[in-house]
Design an enzyme around this catalytic site. Structure first.
Site, PDB file in Angstrom:
ATOM      1  N   HIS A   1       0.810  -1.123  -0.056  1.00  9.92           N
ATOM      2  CA  HIS A   1       0.047  -0.208  -0.014  1.00  9.92           C
ATOM      3  C   HIS A   1       0.880   1.132  -0.111  1.00  9.92           C
ATOM      4  O   HIS A   1       1.920   1.182   0.532  1.00  9.92           O
ATOM      5  CB  HIS A   1      -0.853   0.133   1.174  1.00  9.92           C
ATOM      6  CG  HIS A   1      -1.978   1.223   1.186  1.00  9.92           C
ATOM      7  ND1 HIS A   1      -1.585   2.317   1.362  1.00  9.92           N
ATOM      8  CD2 HIS A   1      -3.238   0.931   0.875  1.00  9.92           C
ATOM      9  CE1 HIS A   1      -2.809   3.070   1.243  1.00  9.92           C
ATOM     10  NE2 HIS A   1      -3.747   2.259   0.746  1.00  9.92           N
TER      11      HIS A   1
ATOM     12  N   GLU B   1       1.089   3.870   1.729  1.00  6.12           N
ATOM     13  CA  GLU B   1       1.075   4.356   2.970  1.00  6.12           C
ATOM     14  C   GLU B   1       2.166   3.539   3.384  1.00  6.12           C
ATOM     15  O   GLU B   1       3.174   4.099   4.359  1.00  6.12           O
ATOM     16  CB  GLU B   1      -0.172   4.279   3.863  1.00  6.12           C
ATOM     17  CG  GLU B   1      -1.029   5.430   3.191  1.00  6.12           C
ATOM     18  CD  GLU B   1      -2.500   5.150   3.528  1.00  6.12           C
ATOM     19  OE1 GLU B   1      -2.786   4.309   4.380  1.00  6.12           O
ATOM     20  OE2 GLU B   1      -3.213   5.710   2.988  1.00  6.12           O
TER      21      GLU B   1
ATOM     22  N   GLU C   1      -3.705   1.988  -7.493  1.00  4.40           N
ATOM     23  CA  GLU C   1      -3.993   3.187  -6.690  1.00  4.40           C
ATOM     24  C   GLU C   1      -3.044   4.387  -6.967  1.00  4.40           C
ATOM     25  O   GLU C   1      -2.298   4.715  -6.259  1.00  4.40           O
ATOM     26  CB  GLU C   1      -3.973   2.768  -5.291  1.00  4.40           C
ATOM     27  CG  GLU C   1      -4.628   1.404  -4.594  1.00  4.40           C
ATOM     28  CD  GLU C   1      -5.127   1.599  -3.409  1.00  4.40           C
ATOM     29  OE1 GLU C   1      -6.325   1.445  -3.162  1.00  4.40           O
ATOM     30  OE2 GLU C   1      -4.262   1.437  -2.522  1.00  4.40           O
TER      31      GLU C   1
ATOM     32  N   GLY D   1      -7.819   9.111  -0.629  1.00  5.21           N
ATOM     33  CA  GLY D   1      -8.211   9.819   0.680  1.00  5.21           C
ATOM     34  C   GLY D   1      -8.283  11.318   0.333  1.00  5.21           C
ATOM     35  O   GLY D   1      -8.345  12.031   1.267  1.00  5.21           O
TER      36      GLY D   1
ATOM     37  N   SER E   1     -10.316   7.055  -3.600  1.00  3.65           N
ATOM     38  CA  SER E   1     -11.565   7.768  -3.213  1.00  3.65           C
ATOM     39  C   SER E   1     -12.715   7.135  -4.077  1.00  3.65           C
ATOM     40  O   SER E   1     -13.601   7.873  -4.610  1.00  3.65           O
ATOM     41  CB  SER E   1     -11.354   9.131  -3.751  1.00  3.65           C
ATOM     42  OG  SER E   1     -10.205   9.713  -2.965  1.00  3.65           O
TER      43      SER E   1
END
Ligand code: PEP
Length: 253
Positions: free
Chosen positions: A98, A100, A170, A176, A216
């Site tokens: 991911h 993050e 992504e 986000g 999103s």
């Protein structure tokens, strides 16, 4: 036939009672409203896994996922979790790479290749995340960048193993942020990744691999994204924390 998948990444949200409430709402609604050809995955924090696993017993279309996994079998890695531990509580999917984790925990393509191997070894499904930053989208070649992530972390796998991997594209600028890739942007990247996989493994293999969109996604935009030929579902962050929204997204195929 590629699997249609809607996976909800809870990230570091929900204490155990909130998590169990959300999971049981999703299970109940999914039983009534989601067609059997759609796979839903709840990607929970580690401490929820066992309880949510118990709650999912008997559910036919909701499965359990982890947000990460260490690349070693076991040992002195304080604070980490192993693939065997995840498997032992009934985890079926593991999110890897991911953005993050790539950004805040400096996970490299090489580490992610090792994580992919250990997740497959323990017979779970990696949901391998890739995607470009806004800077790369605007000033470089996002297609080349994302393809390289896939080459570096997945192309060592033999054909029978890559067939078990789910890919999640992504774009970091859409995670986000409320900004979603347009259906054209999503389709173009997904088609380009599929072509890239076909170049290495052949079209038959590439056509079997599910490629999810993340960034999103919500009930209002999921239908147009999921209608794209090469988009096989979504990895959902914020909207997966509300059972109604998450279910409505899964109804969007
Ligand atoms: C994500 O973090 O994987 C994600 C897609 O988040 P969001 O849906 O909130 O953009």
């Amino acid at each position: 036939m590629r699997k249609k998948i809607v996976a909800g990444n809870w990230k570091m949200n929900n204490d155990i009672s909130e998590g169990l409430k959300l999971a049981s709402e999703v299970v109940n609604m999914a039983a009534d409203e989601i067609s059997s050809d759609v796979t839903m995955v709840l990607i929970t924090p580690y401490i929820h896994l066992k309880s949510v696993s118990d709650l999912l017993k008997g559910s036919e279309n909701v499965f359990l996922g982890s947000q990460n996994c260490h690349e070693q079998e076991s040992g002195a890695f304080t604070g980490e979790i192993s693939a065997a531990m995840l498997k032992s509580v009934g985890t079926q999917y593991v999110v890897l790479g991911h953005s993050e984790r790539r950004e805040y925990f400096e996970e490299s393509d090489e580490v992610l290749a090792a994580k992919t191997d250990i997740v497959l070894k323990h017979e779970m499904t990696p949901i391998f995340c890739c995607g470009e930053s806004l800077d790369i989208r605007e000033n470089a070649d996002p297609y080349a960048y994302v393809k390289q992530q896939i080459t570096n972390s997945l192309f060592h796998l033999p054909e029978e193993e890559i067939l078990k991997v789910v890919i999640a594209y992504e774009p970091i600028w859409a995670i986000g942020t409320g900004k979603t890739a347009s259906k054209e942007q999503a389709q173009e990247m997904h088609a380009s990744l599929r072509e890239h996989i076909a170049g290495k493994y052949g079209a038959t293999v590439a056509n079997e691999i599910s490629i999810l969109y993340g960034g999103s996604a919500k009930p209002s935009n999921a239908p147009e994204l999921f209608a794209c030929e090469d988009v096989d579902g979504g990895l959902i962050g914020g909207a997966s924390l509300k059972s109604r929204d998450f279910i409505d997204i899964a109804k969007s195929f």
